[in-house]
Design a protein around this motif. Structure first.
Motif, mmCIF file in Angstrom:
data_model
loop_
_atom_site.group_PDB
_atom_site.id
_atom_site.type_symbol
_atom_site.label_atom_id
_atom_site.label_comp_id
_atom_site.label_asym_id
_atom_site.label_seq_id
_atom_site.Cartn_x
_atom_site.Cartn_y
_atom_site.Cartn_z
ATOM 1 N N SER A 104 15.149 -7.999 16.826
ATOM 2 C CA SER A 104 15.345 -6.824 15.972
ATOM 3 C C SER A 104 14.995 -7.227 14.552
ATOM 4 O O SER A 104 15.527 -8.216 14.024
ATOM 5 N N LEU A 105 14.099 -6.501 13.918
ATOM 6 C CA LEU A 105 13.601 -6.879 12.599
ATOM 7 C C LEU A 105 13.827 -5.737 11.615
ATOM 8 O O LEU A 105 13.655 -4.560 11.957
ATOM 9 N N ASP A 106 14.213 -6.099 10.393
ATOM 10 C CA ASP A 106 14.457 -5.122 9.340
ATOM 11 C C ASP A 106 13.636 -5.479 8.106
ATOM 12 O O ASP A 106 13.661 -6.619 7.629
ATOM 13 N N ALA A 107 12.931 -4.474 7.594
ATOM 14 C CA ALA A 107 12.211 -4.562 6.322
ATOM 15 C C ALA A 107 11.298 -5.786 6.252
ATOM 16 O O ALA A 107 11.243 -6.487 5.247
ATOM 17 N N VAL A 108 10.581 -6.046 7.355
ATOM 18 C CA VAL A 108 9.574 -7.107 7.337
ATOM 19 C C VAL A 108 8.327 -6.560 6.630
ATOM 20 O O VAL A 108 7.828 -5.488 6.984
ATOM 21 N N GLU A 109 7.861 -7.284 5.614
ATOM 22 C CA GLU A 109 6.734 -6.805 4.821
ATOM 23 C C GLU A 109 5.431 -7.440 5.310
ATOM 24 O O GLU A 109 5.378 -8.650 5.552
ATOM 25 N N ILE A 110 4.416 -6.585 5.461
ATOM 26 C CA ILE A 110 3.100 -7.030 5.909
ATOM 27 C C ILE A 110 2.086 -6.681 4.820
ATOM 28 O O ILE A 110 2.089 -5.567 4.279
ATOM 29 N N LEU A 111 1.254 -7.636 4.484
ATOM 30 C CA LEU A 111 0.184 -7.415 3.513
ATOM 31 C C LEU A 111 -1.152 -7.427 4.249
ATOM 32 O O LEU A 111 -1.493 -8.404 4.915
ATOM 33 N N ILE A 112 -1.887 -6.332 4.109
ATOM 34 C CA ILE A 112 -3.217 -6.220 4.726
ATOM 35 C C ILE A 112 -4.240 -6.189 3.596
ATOM 36 O O ILE A 112 -4.210 -5.305 2.734
ATOM 37 N N THR A 113 -5.138 -7.179 3.605
ATOM 38 C CA THR A 113 -6.136 -7.306 2.543
ATOM 39 C C THR A 113 -7.522 -7.056 3.117
ATOM 40 O O THR A 113 -7.928 -7.699 4.095
ATOM 41 N N ASP A 114 -8.218 -6.103 2.532
ATOM 42 C CA ASP A 114 -9.594 -5.831 2.929
ATOM 43 C C ASP A 114 -10.479 -6.916 2.320
ATOM 44 O O ASP A 114 -10.557 -7.063 1.103
#
Length: 482
Positions: free
Chosen positions: A139-149
């Motif tokens: 169970s994961l809360d507020a995991v931030e993912i950065l996607i860079t073009d």
């Protein structure tokens, strides 16, 4: 005969009929019971079917409401099965993932984009993505993912909450909610940059304020010392003139008195029997006592004038405000002149006994320094030592020691007074810090001393003190100015 033979046969038939009727009644009763039980079972089944129909209708209504909610949500909602295959996504998810499902989007992103966590660690495989980890039971809360073009170098930030889906205590899939926080991150970065700039401005303002306070303290000190120097120099000059006149006439008075005594002696030799009036006058003035006492009186006056001359010289030495250039100075002479100026404070007071000054002078060479500034340092350090010696000290003592090293000299001024509390000690060199009542201290003394010794003479000013164990101040001066 025939009639008698038939009668028993009828009775048997009647009995058989009765038995058959009883059997039929019993069968009918069993049938009625069976029919009633069947009816009850049918009614129960019907009620169960009706309840299930009601529950199904409610579930369909709830599902419709849920679909409406999911469709209206601004956050993207994605559901996958236990194998990671796409099952559902709301319109926000389709918009976020450019019309593609979650799996397809991230498969392409891994080829065309750099996908990593907020800390910069890349997601090496699909299994590390939040929804894949939810399928595995996390169970994961507020995991931030950065996607860079990689082509446009644009950034997209996603915040993800993910949960596993259970059925009969078995994981059957996973659900995740994605929120685009790119704008929030941009605002945070802009705010962080603004805070850093504000902090820099604050530090610059504090430095400017500190410089202004230092300049103000220096100007106050210079004005005060200039006024004090003029006053001291004026007093020394005004005292020096009449004292020089008195001292110059004392020798003449002593010679004149000796001449008068010699003349009186000759008169006594020439006229051994003077008149009664002269004898009475000689007796009245006690000529023999005057001849013995007046020389002593003149010698004491001479000693007094010499003492006044020493004080005047000390005042002149103390007020060397015109000596702003570095020159070779006798440090011991500066300390002694300061002690002479403070002599009245060293004597017995109503609140304490006289202070004993112990001098442990070493053999010091002349030191290149600004004499007037050092005298101000000695004056303040010795005044602080005097103030620290209160009535509770049985034998108040100030010890002054001097030593010479290869490239510097050390001056130690210590007292057996009350000492400095640790909470105050770290602030004693701060400008405008004072423990004295309002109007009795400016808080500039030790700060100015520090500037004179450290900034102007490139030396050191160190204070060692413990409450109840006295205070020792060490002044270190280089033999040659830098």
């Amino acid at each position: 005969m025939m009639a008698s033979l038939d009668r028993p046969s009828n009775q048997e038939e009647i009995l058989q009929l009765k038995d058959q009727v009883a059997t039929l009644e019993e069968l009918l009763q069993v049938y009625e019971q069976t029919a009633t039980e069947q009816e009850r079972r049918l009614q129960t089944a019907l009620a169960s079917l009706q309840e299930r129909a009601r529950q199904l209708a409610h579930a369909q209504e709830t599902l419709g409401t849920l679909e409406t909610i999911l469709d209206s949500m601004g956050d993207a909602v994605v559901v996958v099965d236990v194998d990671g295959r796409h099952l559902f996504s709301n319109p926000a998810a389709q918009t976020l993932f450019n019309g593609q499902d979650y799996v397809t989007y991230f498969n392409q992103s891994s080829r065309n984009h750099n996908v990593c966590e907020a800390n910069g660690n890349d997601f090496i495989s699909q299994a590390q993505l939040p929804l894949s980890r939810a399928i595995q039971g996390s169970s994961l809360d507020a995991v931030e993912i950065l996607i860079t073009d990689e082509n446009t170098r644009t950034h997209q930030w996603l915040s993800v909450n993910a949960r596993p889906l259970y059925s009969m205590k078995q994981i059957v899939g996973g659900v995740a909610v994605f929120r685009d926080i790119t704008l929030q991150k941009q605002v945070e970065r802009a705010l962080h940059k603004s805070n850093e700039e504000a902090l820099q401005q604050t530090l610059l303002a504090e430095q400017t304020l500190q410089q202004l306070r230092q300049t103000q303290a220096r100007l106050i000190h210079e004005e005060k010392m200039a006024s004090l120097g003029k006053i001291v120099a004026g007093i020394a000059h005004e005292i020096n003139n009449p004292v020089s006149f008195i001292q110059g006439n004392l020798n003449h008075a002593q010679q004149t008195f000796r001449d008068l005594l010699r003349l009186i002696h000759k008169f006594q030799m020439a006229y051994p029997n003077p008149s009664a009036d002269i004898v009475n006058e000689i007796t009245a003035i006690d000529l023999d006592f005057l001849a013995e006492d007046i020389p002593k009186l003149l010698r004491s006056m001479e000693t007094g004038t010499e003492r006044i001359c020493d004080i005047v010289q000390s005042l002149r030495t103390f007020s060397r405000l015109d000596e702003a250039v570095f020159k070779a100075v006798d440090i011991h002479a500066g300390i002694d002149s300061t002690l002479a100026v403070l002599q009245a404070q060293l004597k017995t007071q109503s609140s304490r006994s006289a202070i004993n000054v112990v001098k442990n002078y070493g053999s010091l060479p002349l030191v290149e320094c600004q004499a007037s500034q050092l005298n101000q340092v000695f004056n303040h350090l010795l005044s602080n030592a005097i103030d620290a010696l209160d009535a509770d000290i049985d034998e108040p003592t100030i010890t002054i020691s001097t030593t010479v090293n290869d490239e510097s000299i050390e001056i130690h001024i210590s007292d057996n007074g009350t000492g400095i509390p640790q909470t105050i000690k770290e602030h004693i060199f701060d400008p405008f810090f004072t423990t004295k009542p309002v109007g009795e201290g400016t808080g500039l003394g030790l700060y100015i001393c520090y500037q004179i010794i450290v900034d102007n003479h490139h030396g050191q000013l160190i204070c060692h003190s413990q409450q109840g164990q006295g205070t020792a101040v060490m002044v270190t001066l280089p033999l040659q100015p830098n």
